[in-house]
Design a protein around this motif. Sequence first.
Motif, short mmCIF file in Angstrom:
data_model
loop_
_atom_site.label_atom_id
_atom_site.label_comp_id
_atom_site.label_asym_id
_atom_site.label_seq_id
_atom_site.Cartn_x
_atom_site.Cartn_y
_atom_site.Cartn_z
N LEU A 1 0.88 -1.07 -0.06
CA LEU A 1 -0.15 -0.02 0.09
C LEU A 1 0.87 1.36 -0.11
O LEU A 1 0.45 2.36 -0.14
CB LEU A 1 -1.03 -0.03 1.16
N GLY A 2 1.94 1.02 0.10
CA GLY A 2 2.97 2.20 0.00
C GLY A 2 2.93 3.11 1.14
O GLY A 2 3.31 4.37 1.01
N ILE A 3 3.03 2.49 2.51
CA ILE A 3 2.98 3.21 3.35
C ILE A 3 4.49 3.61 3.76
O ILE A 3 5.29 3.08 3.76
CB ILE A 3 2.69 2.64 5.02
N GLN A 4 4.49 5.21 3.95
CA GLN A 4 5.87 5.86 3.96
C GLN A 4 6.42 5.91 5.37
O GLN A 4 6.17 6.79 6.36
CB GLN A 4 5.74 7.17 3.58
N LYS A 5 6.85 4.60 5.88
CA LYS A 5 7.55 4.52 7.06
C LYS A 5 9.04 3.90 6.87
O LYS A 5 9.19 3.33 5.67
CB LYS A 5 6.83 3.57 7.91
N ILE A 6 9.76 3.88 7.98
CA ILE A 6 10.97 3.32 8.05
C ILE A 6 10.82 2.15 8.71
O ILE A 6 10.52 2.36 9.88
CB ILE A 6 12.01 4.35 8.45
N TRP A 7 11.25 0.86 7.95
CA TRP A 7 10.80 -0.20 8.79
C TRP A 7 12.32 -0.73 9.16
O TRP A 7 13.07 -1.12 8.43
CB TRP A 7 10.13 -1.32 7.60
N ILE A 8 12.09 -1.15 10.44
CA ILE A 8 13.32 -1.66 11.10
C ILE A 8 13.13 -3.22 11.35
O ILE A 8 12.11 -3.41 12.08
CB ILE A 8 13.87 -1.16 12.53
N THR A 9 13.74 -4.08 10.77
CA THR A 9 13.39 -5.64 10.94
C THR A 9 14.71 -6.25 11.06
O THR A 9 15.79 -5.73 11.17
CB THR A 9 12.85 -5.92 9.62
N THR A 10 14.55 -7.59 11.07
CA THR A 10 15.54 -8.40 11.15
C THR A 10 15.88 -9.32 9.60
O THR A 10 15.01 -8.97 8.92
CB THR A 10 15.39 -9.56 12.41
N SER A 11 16.98 -9.87 9.61
CA SER A 11 17.23 -10.54 8.46
C SER A 11 16.19 -11.39 8.05
O SER A 11 15.90 -11.70 6.62
CB SER A 11 18.43 -11.30 8.49
N GLN A 12 15.32 -12.20 8.89
CA GLN A 12 14.01 -12.76 8.15
C GLN A 12 13.08 -11.96 7.49
O GLN A 12 12.31 -12.69 6.41
CB GLN A 12 13.49 -13.54 9.33
N TRP A 13 13.11 -10.78 7.60
CA TRP A 13 12.10 -9.79 6.97
C TRP A 13 12.63 -9.11 5.97
O TRP A 13 12.04 -8.00 5.48
CB TRP A 13 11.51 -8.89 7.87
N ASP A 14 13.90 -9.32 5.50
CA ASP A 14 14.82 -8.39 4.47
C ASP A 14 14.31 -8.90 3.04
O ASP A 14 15.02 -8.52 2.21
CB ASP A 14 16.04 -8.16 4.71
N VAL A 15 13.51 -9.71 2.82
CA VAL A 15 13.11 -10.35 1.56
C VAL A 15 12.60 -9.05 0.60
O VAL A 15 11.66 -8.54 1.09
CB VAL A 15 12.04 -11.25 1.34
N THR A 16 13.30 -8.83 -0.27
CA THR A 16 12.95 -7.82 -1.19
C THR A 16 11.53 -7.84 -2.20
O THR A 16 11.27 -9.01 -2.41
CB THR A 16 14.19 -7.24 -2.29
N ALA A 17 11.09 -6.88 -2.58
CA ALA A 17 9.83 -7.09 -3.16
C ALA A 17 10.29 -7.53 -4.65
O ALA A 17 10.22 -6.70 -5.77
CB ALA A 17 9.27 -5.65 -3.53
N SER A 18 10.53 -8.77 -4.74
CA SER A 18 10.97 -9.27 -6.01
C SER A 18 9.80 -9.36 -7.27
O SER A 18 10.18 -9.59 -8.40
CB SER A 18 11.20 -10.88 -5.53
N LYS A 19 8.58 -9.32 -6.77
CA LYS A 19 7.60 -9.22 -7.94
C LYS A 19 7.00 -8.02 -7.99
O LYS A 19 6.09 -7.68 -8.70
CB LYS A 19 6.29 -10.27 -7.42
N SER A 20 7.73 -7.01 -7.77
CA SER A 20 7.05 -5.56 -7.87
C SER A 20 8.24 -4.73 -8.52
O SER A 20 9.37 -5.02 -8.24
CB SER A 20 6.74 -4.70 -6.58
N ASP A 21 7.71 -3.65 -9.42
CA ASP A 21 8.73 -3.08 -10.14
C ASP A 21 8.89 -1.76 -9.45
O ASP A 21 8.46 -0.72 -9.64
CB ASP A 21 8.17 -2.80 -11.52
N LEU A 22 9.71 -1.73 -8.41
CA LEU A 22 10.01 -0.65 -7.45
C LEU A 22 11.10 0.15 -7.96
O LEU A 22 12.14 -0.18 -8.69
CB LEU A 22 10.49 -0.97 -6.10
#
Length: 753
Positions: free
Chosen positions: A197-218
């Motif tokens: 949804l494009g929420i403009q926040k800075i997300w702080i995560t661990t490595s389990q959550w760092d999967v990039t948006a491989s199916k989106s054209d960012l």
Amino acid sequence: MSLTFGFLESDCKFMSQLYDIIQSSVKHHYNAPNYNCVETTMCSVVLSGPNWAESLVVGKAMDLYNSQQVVQLTFGPFHPTLSDAKQFPYLYQMAPKDTSLAMAMISLILHFSWNWIGLTISDNEHGIQFLSYLRREMEYNTVCFAFVNMIPVNMHLYMSRAEMYYNRIITSSSNVVIIYGDTDSTLALSYRMWKSLGIQKIWITTSQWDVTASKSDLTLDSSHRTLAFAHHHAEISGFKTFLHTLSPLTPNEYLASLEWMNFNCEVSASNCMTLKNCSSNASLEWLKLQTFDMAFSDDYYDIYDAVHIVAHFYEKLFQTMDNVKGYQFNCLKLHSILRKTHFVYVVGEKMIMNQKEKRQAEYDIFQIWNFPNGLGIKVKIGKFSPYFPHGQQLHLYEDIIEWATGSREMLPSVCSADCGPGFRKFWQEGMTVCCFDCNHCPENEVSNETSEYVDQCVKCPEDQYANAEQNQCIPKSVVFLSYEDPLGMALTLMALSFTAITATVLGIFVKYHDTPIVKANNHSLSYTLLISLLFCFLCPFLFIGHPNASTCILQQITFGVVFTVAVSTVLAKTVTVVLAFKVTAPGRMMRFHLTSGAPNYIIGICTLIQTILCAIWLAVSPPSIGTDAHTEHRQIIIVCDKGSATLFYCVLGYHSSLALGSFIVAFLARNLPDTFNEAKFLTFSMLLFCSVWVTFLPVYHSTKGKVMVAVEVFSILASSVGLLGCIFFPKCYIILIRPERNSLQKLKDKTSF
């Protein structure tokens, strides 16, 4: 030597399915619970994960085997439940403890001056424990929660609250959100939805959550809002070379398509500028030509470590054996090694399998860069080690951050903007420590920092004052009644002028001492009075200028004694006039007092009494140098402290009593037949003297600093001028302007004046 691996064929998505498969495997080996019918020395190694709940089910199911013949290694995040040696004596977690993760995240938050943080966690034991760690670190460092979303594991319950969790994030003023929990839960569903949804926040995560948006054209501009913490791992020897051999033509593009692979990129300044100026389509071409430090994610590092340790064990075991064909061994040997051995890789990284001795994790901090065509890069922007001294645990690569964001500072995330210099924080009831109002500092207090830890204004020292902005204390200037000061200059000119006039009058009286008018007014008393007035006009020079110990003592003592001489001389003159006109017959006692010079003794007696008072004053509490730092906002006024105020007013009171006595005597003699009206002049001079000093008292107490000194000097001059003018100016007028009246004939002619 080769290792053989076996994988479950079913793709298990639920715990019940996993448990059924394990049960089926047990039945196939004809093992009864708690009883082993087949004697064997085979050792089985089970690798489970990444979800801790899956490892828990596997661990419980392994109890159906002979536990001495099974070793369970788990990958995925470290979980305290699995480290219970009583429940799982033969289970080993590959991941290091994450107890320092909260500290690492708070260190990063403090570095960017954030204090208003959102948190979204899984509503389970693991998430609640992380929340506990995080709260403890936040309390130490004054960081507050803007909101806490605890996402339930139950899908039905989550769906009923999903909109509420979403609204909390988009309506919050916090720009930073921490994501922590299971990656295959409802939390993962929420995270993917929020990012889509494009929420403009800075997300702080661990490595389990760092999967990039491989199916989106960012695009590049929207890709720098995720910061991920990954366990620090040593480089796997030979791994980079192996990966490059997989596809000789376009290795980077090929590897980027693998979902289990991420890139760690050390970007140089020149490359950063090149990438920044490239178009979206050109970015991929640029990446194809670069050489990256390619690495696994944390889970796959754990798998690698597990295999490495088992291989290490077999290698050491078989090196001591002559014939390994058909050899089978008991798992107790492997358990013994795992509990006691600290494995050290070739590159020097230490691995401790004993759960009680597990080291805290060190972290690499990455920024996720998403590129078109599904290419994602993790750029290392810093690292954190809990083993470094406090304040040196976090290290960031500022040049990389500056390029990626355009500044070394991230998007702000605070509840209340820091109060600027000159303000102080004010907390309203019910507000958190991170939310406050800003009020002006009280008078003469400053706050010259904008740090969130500065809560109160600081009062300036007595020798300094607050500037108009109230952000700095400025040294006060030292002032006193100086000769350069306009007020001091005016008083000096007045004192010099009246001193000259008095000296001139004295000269006139000396020159015309044989004239009837001088003789008729007792020229000896006149000389005494003029000399005392001369010293009175010189007294102000003791008050003007930089005070010191000597001048502070002399100014009050000299003033007290000299004025006593002047007033007592007036009293003597008044008594002389009265005696002169009360003598009606020769031989009377009054005539004897008049001819014997008895009135002159009045001066000596009165002066002696005043001298005694001054001596007592010096003995008890003498005048001294004092400073007045409060009267003037920007100045320190150096004045002479009176010492004993009581004795100071005793000296003034003694002057007043002499003046009052002179006034009464002169008033009674005002109608005597005196051709030159001496009694009237004395009466008026004492009236003026008393008026000056009665006015002096309230004015003196209503002023401070050098103005107070000026009031005292002016009173001395005014009262002295009153005596000089009322007593001597009429006589000088006759001597100089109307000399025909200065004769014996006119003196006897009572009506001539």
